[in-house]
Design an enzyme around this catalytic site. Sequence first.
Site, PDB file in Angstrom:
ATOM      1  CD  GLN A 118     -43.221  -7.811   0.455  1.00 26.82           C
ATOM      2  OE1 GLN A 118     -42.441  -8.098   1.350  1.00 26.82           O
ATOM      3  NE2 GLN A 118     -44.442  -8.266   0.388  1.00 26.82           N
ATOM      4  CE  LYS A 175     -43.511  -9.389   4.719  1.00 25.73           C
ATOM      5  NZ  LYS A 175     -42.870  -9.820   3.472  1.00 25.73           N
ATOM      6  CG  ASP A 216     -38.249 -13.328   2.571  1.00 24.83           C
ATOM      7  OD1 ASP A 216     -38.909 -12.911   1.617  1.00 24.83           O
ATOM      8  OD2 ASP A 216     -38.762 -13.846   3.570  1.00 24.83           O
TER       9      ASP A 216
HETATM   10  N1  LIG Z   1     -39.850 -11.529  -0.479  1.00 27.98           N
HETATM   11  C1  LIG Z   1     -41.156 -11.701  -0.137  1.00 27.98           C
HETATM   12  N2  LIG Z   1     -41.444 -12.335   1.015  1.00 27.98           N
HETATM   13  C2  LIG Z   1     -42.746 -12.514   1.394  1.00 27.98           C
HETATM   14  O1  LIG Z   1     -43.007 -13.125   2.450  1.00 27.98           O
HETATM   15  C3  LIG Z   1     -43.785 -12.015   0.561  1.00 27.98           C
HETATM   16  C4  LIG Z   1     -43.433 -11.393  -0.632  1.00 27.98           C
HETATM   17  N3  LIG Z   1     -42.120 -11.228  -0.968  1.00 27.98           N
HETATM   18  N4  LIG Z   1     -44.405 -10.964  -1.491  1.00 27.98           N
HETATM   19  C5  LIG Z   1     -45.796 -11.082  -1.171  1.00 27.98           C
HETATM   20  C6  LIG Z   1     -46.086 -12.177  -0.200  1.00 27.98           C
HETATM   21  C7  LIG Z   1     -47.393 -12.037   0.515  1.00 27.98           C
HETATM   22  N5  LIG Z   1     -47.018 -12.013   1.912  1.00 27.98           N
HETATM   23  C8  LIG Z   1     -47.949 -11.863   2.963  1.00 27.98           C
HETATM   24  C9  LIG Z   1     -47.527 -11.649   4.259  1.00 27.98           C
HETATM   25  C10 LIG Z   1     -48.455 -11.473   5.276  1.00 27.98           C
HETATM   26  C11 LIG Z   1     -49.802 -11.505   5.007  1.00 27.98           C
HETATM   27  C12 LIG Z   1     -50.791 -11.330   6.104  1.00 27.98           C
HETATM   28  O2  LIG Z   1     -50.418 -11.251   7.260  1.00 27.98           O
HETATM   29  N6  LIG Z   1     -52.090 -11.247   5.752  1.00 27.98           N
HETATM   30  C13 LIG Z   1     -53.138 -11.104   6.777  1.00 27.98           C
HETATM   31  C14 LIG Z   1     -54.373 -10.495   6.147  1.00 27.98           C
HETATM   32  C15 LIG Z   1     -54.054  -9.122   5.580  1.00 27.98           C
HETATM   33  C16 LIG Z   1     -55.329  -8.529   4.977  1.00 27.98           C
HETATM   34  O3  LIG Z   1     -56.258  -8.343   5.783  1.00 27.98           O
HETATM   35  O4  LIG Z   1     -55.371  -8.340   3.751  1.00 27.98           O
HETATM   36  C17 LIG Z   1     -53.519 -12.480   7.339  1.00 27.98           C
HETATM   37  O5  LIG Z   1     -53.322 -13.485   6.578  1.00 27.98           O
HETATM   38  O6  LIG Z   1     -53.990 -12.529   8.471  1.00 27.98           O
HETATM   39  C18 LIG Z   1     -50.246 -11.723   3.695  1.00 27.98           C
HETATM   40  C19 LIG Z   1     -49.304 -11.905   2.687  1.00 27.98           C
HETATM   41  C20 LIG Z   1     -45.679 -12.079   2.050  1.00 27.98           C
HETATM   42  N7  LIG Z   1     -45.100 -12.142   0.884  1.00 27.98           N
END
Ligand SMILES: Nc1nc(=O)c2c([nH]1)NC[C@@H]1CN(c3ccc(C(=O)N[C@@H](CCC(=O)O)C(=O)O)cc3)C=[N+]21
Length: 281
Positions: free
Chosen positions: A93, A49, A116
């Site tokens: 987060q 992020k 958020d």
């Molecule tokens: N208040 C809060 N807001 C959130 O939005 C929030 C949170 N807490 N807690 C955890 C989860 C999880 N999350 C992700 C965001 C981006 C990817 C992401 O971009 N992942 C890559 C892969 C990353 C890798 O290679 O491991 C993809 O899907 O292409 C994954 C998971 C947001 N979260």
Amino acid sequence: MVQILDGKAVAKALREQLTTELAASGLKPTLAVVFDPADDGSRLYVGMKQKAAAKVGIETRDIAVSADATTESVEKIVAKLNQDASVSGILIQAPLPKEVDDAAIFAKVAPEKDVDGLGVTNQGRLFANEAGNYPVAATPKGVMTLLNYYDIDPRGKRAVVVGRSQLFGRPMAALLLNADATVTVAHRYTKEETLNNLLAEADIIVVGVGIPGFIKASQIKEGAVVIDVGMNLVDGKACGDVEAAAADKAGWLTPVPGGVGPMTIATLLESTMEAALEQAK
Ligand SMILES: Nc1nc(=O)c2c([nH]1)NC[C@@H]1CN(c3ccc(C(=O)N[C@@H](CCC(=O)O)C(=O)O)cc3)C=[N+]21
Ligand SMILES: NC(=O)C1=CN([C@@H]2O[C@H](COP(=O)(O)OP(=O)(O)OC[C@H]3O[C@@H](n4cnc5c(N)ncnc54)[C@H](OP(=O)(O)O)[C@@H]3O)[C@@H](O)[C@H]2O)C=CC1
């Protein structure tokens, strides 16, 4: 043949649009990120992020909470950020350290900085389908942006949301309802047979339970839209909640990685910019 809903490409286009809009606005928003540095996922996603924010022109300030943090100690941090005029948006987060009540912290963020959209004021606005501009949870809002980009209109469709968290399931269900879908929400207490019957009829499935391969190809109606919110690390590799064979049945499918994840990040930045524009009025 399944059509891939390319979150990576759509997120890139959204980030480019934000970069241009921010440059034109002359604003330099600051996003404060409160997170638990001991949580591997948080470190990874907060890092992603921050990188994306810097590219579009948003400053980030990371506030790592200690392992012995309590709900009260984090509430004090949030109170200071609420008062700090240099902070445009505050992201809590999840998950925070185990002694902290995440939902209580979400509720303490000033609604106008709750980028958020997880606080009760903004969740309530969404539930009430209030008109106007207010922050909505990044993941579900990013899913709606993706559906919209591919001209998938939820109106009159049967939508099944699997998972009911504050972060994803509940706001996802509200957004689909507001878009006139017929929405059913499944969770831990939904009987397997009930879930199977729901999925067999579903035009749109959005799943976020955190169980690799939870949704099977056999459960999906031919041609359904399948949105995989799951983010699991299996042998260090990211995978979703939908088994790979689902691509043989689904009409539309988001890949993991490269689907909902990038949309979540880009949408958080979009909401941060919108908050900064509101505050500058
Ligand atoms: N208040 C809060 N807001 C959130 O939005 C929030 C949170 N807490 N807690 C955890 C989860 C999880 N999350 C992700 C965001 C981006 C990817 C992401 O971009 N992942 C890559 C892969 C990353 C890798 O290679 O491991 C993809 O899907 O292409 C994954 C998971 C947001 N979260
Ligand atoms: N790609 C992205 O941007 C994001 C990905 N995620 C991912 O989505 C997944 C869910 O995250 P989050 O919502 O925060 O998780 P939570 O653990 O908060 O919620 C999980 C939900 O799944 C439900 N559930 C658990 N087991 C079952 C089951 N066997 N059948 C039906 N429902 C079940 C739970 O039901 P109950 O309520 O009854 O306990 C709960 O509602 C995770 O993999 C997470 O990493 C999350 C946010 C953003």
